[in-house]
Design a protein around this motif. Sequence first.
Motif, PDB file in Angstrom:
ATOM      1  N   GLU A   1       0.135   3.857   5.034  1.00  0.00           N
ATOM      2  CA  GLU A   1      -1.137   3.229   5.414  1.00  0.00           C
ATOM      3  C   GLU A   1      -1.667   3.821   6.712  1.00  0.00           C
ATOM      4  OE1 GLU A   1      -2.888   1.339   3.537  1.00  0.00           O
ATOM      5  OE2 GLU A   1      -1.323   1.238   1.985  1.00  0.00           O
TER       6      GLU A   1
ATOM      7  N   SER B   1     -11.246  11.112   0.093  1.00  0.00           N
ATOM      8  CA  SER B   1     -10.017  11.711  -0.436  1.00  0.00           C
ATOM      9  C   SER B   1      -9.488  10.885  -1.601  1.00  0.00           C
ATOM     10  CB  SER B   1      -8.940  11.788   0.653  1.00  0.00           C
ATOM     11  OG  SER B   1      -7.683  12.153   0.074  1.00  0.00           O
TER      12      SER B   1
ATOM     13  N   GLU C   1     -12.638   9.790   3.986  1.00  0.00           N
ATOM     14  CA  GLU C   1     -12.918   8.587   3.196  1.00  0.00           C
ATOM     15  C   GLU C   1     -13.007   8.876   1.702  1.00  0.00           C
ATOM     16  OE1 GLU C   1     -16.314   6.482   4.572  1.00  0.00           O
ATOM     17  OE2 GLU C   1     -15.497   6.097   6.576  1.00  0.00           O
TER      18      GLU C   1
ATOM     19  N   LEU D   1       1.819  11.262  -0.051  1.00  0.00           N
ATOM     20  CA  LEU D   1       0.375  11.469   0.065  1.00  0.00           C
ATOM     21  C   LEU D   1      -0.051  12.879  -0.346  1.00  0.00           C
ATOM     22  CD1 LEU D   1      -0.405   9.486   3.338  1.00  0.00           C
ATOM     23  CD2 LEU D   1      -0.958   8.853   0.977  1.00  0.00           C
TER      24      LEU D   1
ATOM     25  N   HIS E   1      -6.650   7.796  -1.293  1.00  0.00           N
ATOM     26  CA  HIS E   1      -6.841   6.357  -1.087  1.00  0.00           C
ATOM     27  C   HIS E   1      -6.725   5.610  -2.409  1.00  0.00           C
ATOM     28  CE1 HIS E   1      -8.185   6.841   3.085  1.00  0.00           C
ATOM     29  NE2 HIS E   1      -8.921   7.865   2.667  1.00  0.00           N
ATOM     30  N   GLN E   2      -7.495   6.026  -3.387  1.00  0.00           N
ATOM     31  CA  GLN E   2      -7.502   5.350  -4.691  1.00  0.00           C
ATOM     32  C   GLN E   2      -6.169   5.536  -5.408  1.00  0.00           C
ATOM     33  OE1 GLN E   2     -10.886   6.348  -7.123  1.00  0.00           O
ATOM     34  NE2 GLN E   2     -10.041   5.364  -8.947  1.00  0.00           N
TER      35      GLN E   2
ATOM     36  N   TRP F   1      -3.091   6.035  -4.149  1.00  0.00           N
ATOM     37  CA  TRP F   1      -2.005   5.216  -3.611  1.00  0.00           C
ATOM     38  C   TRP F   1      -2.228   3.736  -3.903  1.00  0.00           C
ATOM     39  CZ3 TRP F   1       2.801   5.288  -2.571  1.00  0.00           C
ATOM     40  CH2 TRP F   1       3.391   4.244  -1.830  1.00  0.00           C
ATOM     41  N   GLU F   2      -3.459   3.277  -3.752  1.00  0.00           N
ATOM     42  CA  GLU F   2      -3.741   1.864  -3.981  1.00  0.00           C
ATOM     43  C   GLU F   2      -3.478   1.468  -5.432  1.00  0.00           C
ATOM     44  OE1 GLU F   2      -7.456  -1.366  -3.727  1.00  0.00           O
ATOM     45  OE2 GLU F   2      -7.695   0.662  -2.936  1.00  0.00           O
TER      46      GLU F   2
ATOM     47  N   GLU G   1      -3.235  13.114  -3.109  1.00  0.00           N
ATOM     48  CA  GLU G   1      -4.577  13.640  -2.861  1.00  0.00           C
ATOM     49  C   GLU G   1      -5.061  14.590  -3.957  1.00  0.00           C
ATOM     50  OE1 GLU G   1      -5.096  15.903   0.676  1.00  0.00           O
ATOM     51  OE2 GLU G   1      -3.459  17.290   0.255  1.00  0.00           O
TER      52      GLU G   1
ATOM     53  N   LEU H   1      -2.978   7.333   5.891  1.00  0.00           N
ATOM     54  CA  LEU H   1      -4.196   7.271   5.081  1.00  0.00           C
ATOM     55  C   LEU H   1      -5.432   7.056   5.954  1.00  0.00           C
ATOM     56  CD1 LEU H   1      -3.354   5.279   1.821  1.00  0.00           C
ATOM     57  CD2 LEU H   1      -4.350   7.566   1.983  1.00  0.00           C
ATOM     58  N   GLY H   2      -5.237   6.392   7.086  1.00  0.00           N
ATOM     59  CA  GLY H   2      -6.354   6.169   8.006  1.00  0.00           C
ATOM     60  C   GLY H   2      -6.890   7.455   8.601  1.00  0.00           C
TER      61      GLY H   2
END
Length: 417
Positions: A274, A284, A282, A245, A287-288, A290-291, A249, A277-278
């Motif tokens: 996961e 950051s 929002e 992570l 999220h995009q 890693w997904e 970022e 990431l929580g």
Amino acid sequence: MKYIKTAQTEQNNQATEVESIVKGIIEDIKTNGDEALKKYEVKFGKSDRAFRVSEEEIENCLNTIDPEQKALIDTVVERISAFAETQYKHLTPFETQFGDGITMGQRIVPIETVGAYIPGGRFPLLSSGPMVVAPAKVAGAKRIVACSPANYKGGIHPAVLYGLIKAGATDIFAIGGAQAIAAMANGTESVPPVDMIAGPGNMFVAEAKKQVFGKVGIDLIAGPSEVLVFTDESAKPGYIAADLLAQSEHDPFAKAVLVTTSEDIANESMKEVERLLGTFAEDSPAHQSWENMGEVILVDSIAEGIDYCNENANEHLHLHLTDSRSYVDQLHNYGSLFIGEDSSVVFSDKVSGTNHTLPTNKAARYTGGLWVGSYLKVVTHQEITGEGTQFLAKHATEQSNLEGLEGHKLSAQVRIK
């Protein structure tokens, strides 16, 4: 080998459009200088200020930095400079006899004028300026022209500005994007032309560096960030997730990859990613990233994992293996290697001393990252006298005759006694 999580194959590829836009910017600034530069700063940088950062602005800006922040930046500059100085000491000039009357050698000569590009980004990155500027200073560059976007209250963030000054920048301009690269490559009424340009940036900066290469030197084309974490069953999922992570970022297109010999470690690490990431904001990019870009790969053995690492030549390669040190000699393609679970990539990003401007997109197959040698030229010389002249002249005459090069033959032949 089994892919547990794969990256999306379809990416938003704007390469052709970016190439065209950048080409127009470079040509316009080359032709119209400051007038065009101002136009693009207003359009893209939303800045209508003076390009050069004045001494008065620097003084006022630096007065806003607290001592603790200065101390952090001082440590960054000192460590980067110390590593660059040690690298410099291991570059050796020489002059040696290669037969009677034949003296040849090499000198290590600094590039005289360097352009340093420092991104603005979402947050002020305190190490980015020193990473680009300090090795140039150690190399002996006479002039270091630094450009960074005016995206903090109409100027450069005070901490970034302090880092540039501390590291050795001689001229600082609040200019960003492809227009900054074009200005440094061609020179304008305000911005002096440079001999080479170094430093990371977005897709427009990278494309601009590609297009000005040849007119000026460049360090490398880098970005977005990559990390490959290679583990066995001994690894800690919490460490793995944090390391993935940390690089995710940086950018929505940053690529974080886990390669492991253990399916349990793979699954536990994904769960931990996961969970963590929580806790991220929002907005950051993690999220995009890693997904869409994150990957998890299960390999059958350490040997298969090593082959994968060498084939993919990632920017950052982090070993979370039992006795990680024992595998170092088998690994050849990486921007920078991090040996053992405690050797966080973040340490290099910030303060350990090695440079964080590194090759991406498999460029580590043929190059390393930015270093003091990036700002140095290895130039050769020779002095041929007496018997050496006669020996080489006879050889060169015969060879030129075979090659049909009359001028070469003449130049050698006139020296034969």
